[in-house]
Design a protein around this motif. Structure first.
Motif, PDB file in Angstrom:
ATOM      1  N   GLN A   1       0.913  -1.187  -0.113  1.00 25.26           N
ATOM      2  CA  GLN A   1       0.122   0.099  -0.037  1.00 25.26           C
ATOM      3  C   GLN A   1       0.766   1.376   0.035  1.00 25.26           C
ATOM      4  O   GLN A   1       0.547   2.208  -0.726  1.00 25.26           O
ATOM      5  N   LYS A   2       1.887   1.137   0.817  1.00 28.61           N
ATOM      6  CA  LYS A   2       2.881   2.238   0.723  1.00 28.61           C
ATOM      7  C   LYS A   2       3.551   2.690  -0.718  1.00 28.61           C
ATOM      8  O   LYS A   2       3.601   3.684  -1.159  1.00 28.61           O
ATOM      9  N   LYS A   3       3.826   1.671  -1.187  1.00 29.37           N
ATOM     10  CA  LYS A   3       4.416   1.593  -2.686  1.00 29.37           C
ATOM     11  C   LYS A   3       3.405   2.260  -3.596  1.00 29.37           C
ATOM     12  O   LYS A   3       3.694   2.934  -4.443  1.00 29.37           O
ATOM     13  N   GLU A   4       2.200   1.971  -3.524  1.00 28.65           N
ATOM     14  CA  GLU A   4       1.048   2.445  -4.427  1.00 28.65           C
ATOM     15  C   GLU A   4       0.768   3.887  -4.270  1.00 28.65           C
ATOM     16  O   GLU A   4       0.615   4.679  -5.112  1.00 28.65           O
ATOM     17  N   LYS A   5       0.928   4.215  -2.996  1.00 32.05           N
ATOM     18  CA  LYS A   5       0.679   5.713  -2.673  1.00 32.05           C
ATOM     19  C   LYS A   5       1.813   6.443  -3.016  1.00 32.05           C
ATOM     20  O   LYS A   5       1.740   7.593  -3.559  1.00 32.05           O
ATOM     21  N   ALA A   6       2.814   5.866  -2.922  1.00 33.72           N
ATOM     22  CA  ALA A   6       4.256   6.891  -3.548  1.00 33.72           C
ATOM     23  C   ALA A   6       3.992   6.911  -5.029  1.00 33.72           C
ATOM     24  O   ALA A   6       4.470   8.006  -5.655  1.00 33.72           O
ATOM     25  N   ALA A   7       3.610   5.702  -5.766  1.00 32.87           N
ATOM     26  CA  ALA A   7       3.638   5.969  -7.092  1.00 32.87           C
ATOM     27  C   ALA A   7       2.386   6.918  -7.543  1.00 32.87           C
ATOM     28  O   ALA A   7       2.383   7.747  -8.446  1.00 32.87           O
ATOM     29  N   LEU A   8       1.298   7.044  -6.626  1.00 34.17           N
ATOM     30  CA  LEU A   8       0.211   7.672  -6.885  1.00 34.17           C
ATOM     31  C   LEU A   8       0.732   9.480  -6.801  1.00 34.17           C
ATOM     32  O   LEU A   8       0.496  10.098  -7.506  1.00 34.17           O
ATOM     33  N   ILE A   9       1.429   9.809  -5.736  1.00 30.71           N
ATOM     34  CA  ILE A   9       1.658  11.087  -5.406  1.00 30.71           C
ATOM     35  C   ILE A   9       3.098  11.561  -6.539  1.00 30.71           C
ATOM     36  O   ILE A   9       2.992  12.531  -6.770  1.00 30.71           O
ATOM     37  N   ALA A  10       3.710  10.452  -6.792  1.00 31.35           N
ATOM     38  CA  ALA A  10       4.627  10.709  -8.102  1.00 31.35           C
ATOM     39  C   ALA A  10       4.169  11.104  -9.290  1.00 31.35           C
ATOM     40  O   ALA A  10       4.651  11.807 -10.206  1.00 31.35           O
ATOM     41  N   SER A  11       3.059  10.615  -9.406  1.00 25.97           N
ATOM     42  CA  SER A  11       2.239  10.746 -10.793  1.00 25.97           C
ATOM     43  C   SER A  11       1.312  12.136 -10.854  1.00 25.97           C
ATOM     44  O   SER A  11       0.656  12.230 -11.853  1.00 25.97           O
ATOM     45  N   ILE A  12       1.556  12.770  -9.755  1.00 25.29           N
ATOM     46  CA  ILE A  12       0.633  14.284  -9.824  1.00 25.29           C
ATOM     47  C   ILE A  12       1.053  15.341 -10.812  1.00 25.29           C
ATOM     48  O   ILE A  12       2.294  15.476 -10.685  1.00 25.29           O
ATOM     49  N   GLU A  13       0.219  15.686 -11.566  1.00 27.77           N
ATOM     50  CA  GLU A  13       0.556  16.909 -12.655  1.00 27.77           C
ATOM     51  C   GLU A  13      -0.484  17.932 -12.444  1.00 27.77           C
ATOM     52  O   GLU A  13      -1.590  17.724 -12.014  1.00 27.77           O
ATOM     53  N   ILE A  14      -0.066  19.048 -13.001  1.00 28.46           N
ATOM     54  CA  ILE A  14      -1.150  19.969 -13.069  1.00 28.46           C
ATOM     55  C   ILE A  14      -2.145  19.860 -14.075  1.00 28.46           C
ATOM     56  O   ILE A  14      -1.992  19.152 -15.056  1.00 28.46           O
ATOM     57  N   GLY A  15      -3.318  19.847 -13.456  1.00 28.43           N
ATOM     58  CA  GLY A  15      -4.639  19.864 -14.045  1.00 28.43           C
ATOM     59  C   GLY A  15      -5.345  18.558 -13.822  1.00 28.43           C
ATOM     60  O   GLY A  15      -6.330  18.306 -14.453  1.00 28.43           O
ATOM     61  N   ASP A  16      -4.548  17.843 -12.834  1.00 24.94           N
ATOM     62  CA  ASP A  16      -5.290  16.487 -12.505  1.00 24.94           C
ATOM     63  C   ASP A  16      -6.722  16.947 -11.630  1.00 24.94           C
ATOM     64  O   ASP A  16      -6.388  17.811 -10.692  1.00 24.94           O
ATOM     65  N   SER A  17      -7.467  16.103 -11.761  1.00 26.87           N
ATOM     66  CA  SER A  17      -8.667  16.298 -10.640  1.00 26.87           C
ATOM     67  C   SER A  17      -8.088  15.267  -9.241  1.00 26.87           C
ATOM     68  O   SER A  17      -7.776  14.142  -9.733  1.00 26.87           O
ATOM     69  N   VAL A  18      -8.410  15.666  -8.343  1.00 26.20           N
ATOM     70  CA  VAL A  18      -7.897  14.801  -7.012  1.00 26.20           C
ATOM     71  C   VAL A  18      -9.142  14.828  -6.076  1.00 26.20           C
ATOM     72  O   VAL A  18      -9.738  15.664  -6.077  1.00 26.20           O
ATOM     73  N   LEU A  19      -9.009  13.659  -5.248  1.00 30.38           N
ATOM     74  CA  LEU A  19      -9.655  13.727  -3.872  1.00 30.38           C
ATOM     75  C   LEU A  19      -8.735  13.906  -2.822  1.00 30.38           C
ATOM     76  O   LEU A  19      -8.238  13.078  -2.601  1.00 30.38           O
ATOM     77  N   THR A  20      -9.189  14.827  -2.014  1.00 31.73           N
ATOM     78  CA  THR A  20      -8.347  14.810  -0.774  1.00 31.73           C
ATOM     79  C   THR A  20      -8.526  13.775   0.402  1.00 31.73           C
ATOM     80  O   THR A  20      -9.758  13.414   0.366  1.00 31.73           O
ATOM     81  N   SER A  21      -8.004  13.658   1.494  1.00 29.25           N
ATOM     82  CA  SER A  21      -8.233  12.662   2.554  1.00 29.25           C
ATOM     83  C   SER A  21      -9.458  13.438   3.260  1.00 29.25           C
ATOM     84  O   SER A  21     -10.061  12.744   3.999  1.00 29.25           O
ATOM     85  N   SER A  22      -9.658  14.578   3.286  1.00 29.30           N
ATOM     86  CA  SER A  22     -10.846  15.337   3.978  1.00 29.30           C
ATOM     87  C   SER A  22     -12.168  15.326   3.086  1.00 29.30           C
ATOM     88  O   SER A  22     -13.154  15.663   3.523  1.00 29.30           O
ATOM     89  N   GLY A  23     -12.065  14.671   1.992  1.00 26.70           N
ATOM     90  CA  GLY A  23     -13.350  14.610   1.195  1.00 26.70           C
ATOM     91  C   GLY A  23     -13.564  15.552  -0.049  1.00 26.70           C
ATOM     92  O   GLY A  23     -14.567  15.681  -0.169  1.00 26.70           O
TER      93      GLY A  23
END
Length: 100
Positions: free
Chosen positions: A37-59
């Protein structure tokens, strides 16, 4: 006395094998999935780019408008004045533009 000692229970080898089995079980049930799960989270964070739609931990859903090393600026809703800087770790889901 040797007859009494021999029939009193299991040997030390049994207990060592028992402990090894418990440790192996704990590894495969708890530690290994957490590392995955940590590796998947790190890959997710590394893939963030300008223009992406995101969901935050606060909803909250928003769009990335700026990215630095540890901080992203997220624009929420259609209001251009609602731009909030937040840590990348607060993002739990990323959707690329054009992806459904």
């Amino acid at each position: 006395m040797s007859l009494l000692a021999a029939s009193s229970g299991y040997g030390a080898g049994f207990w060592i094998i028992y402990i090894v089995i418990i440790v192996a079980f704990m590894y495969f049930v708890m530690i290994r999935p957490q590392n995955k799960q940590k590796k998947e989270k790190a890959a997710l964070i590394a893939s963030i780019e300008i223009g992406d739609s995101v969901l935050t931990s606060s909803g909250f859903y928003g769009t990335i408008i700026d990215v630095t090393e540890d901080v992203v600026i997220v624009e929420f809703g259609n209001n251009k004045n609602c731009r909030i800087p937040m840590q990348k770790e607060a993002i739990i889901q990323v959707e690329k533009p054009g992806q459904e």
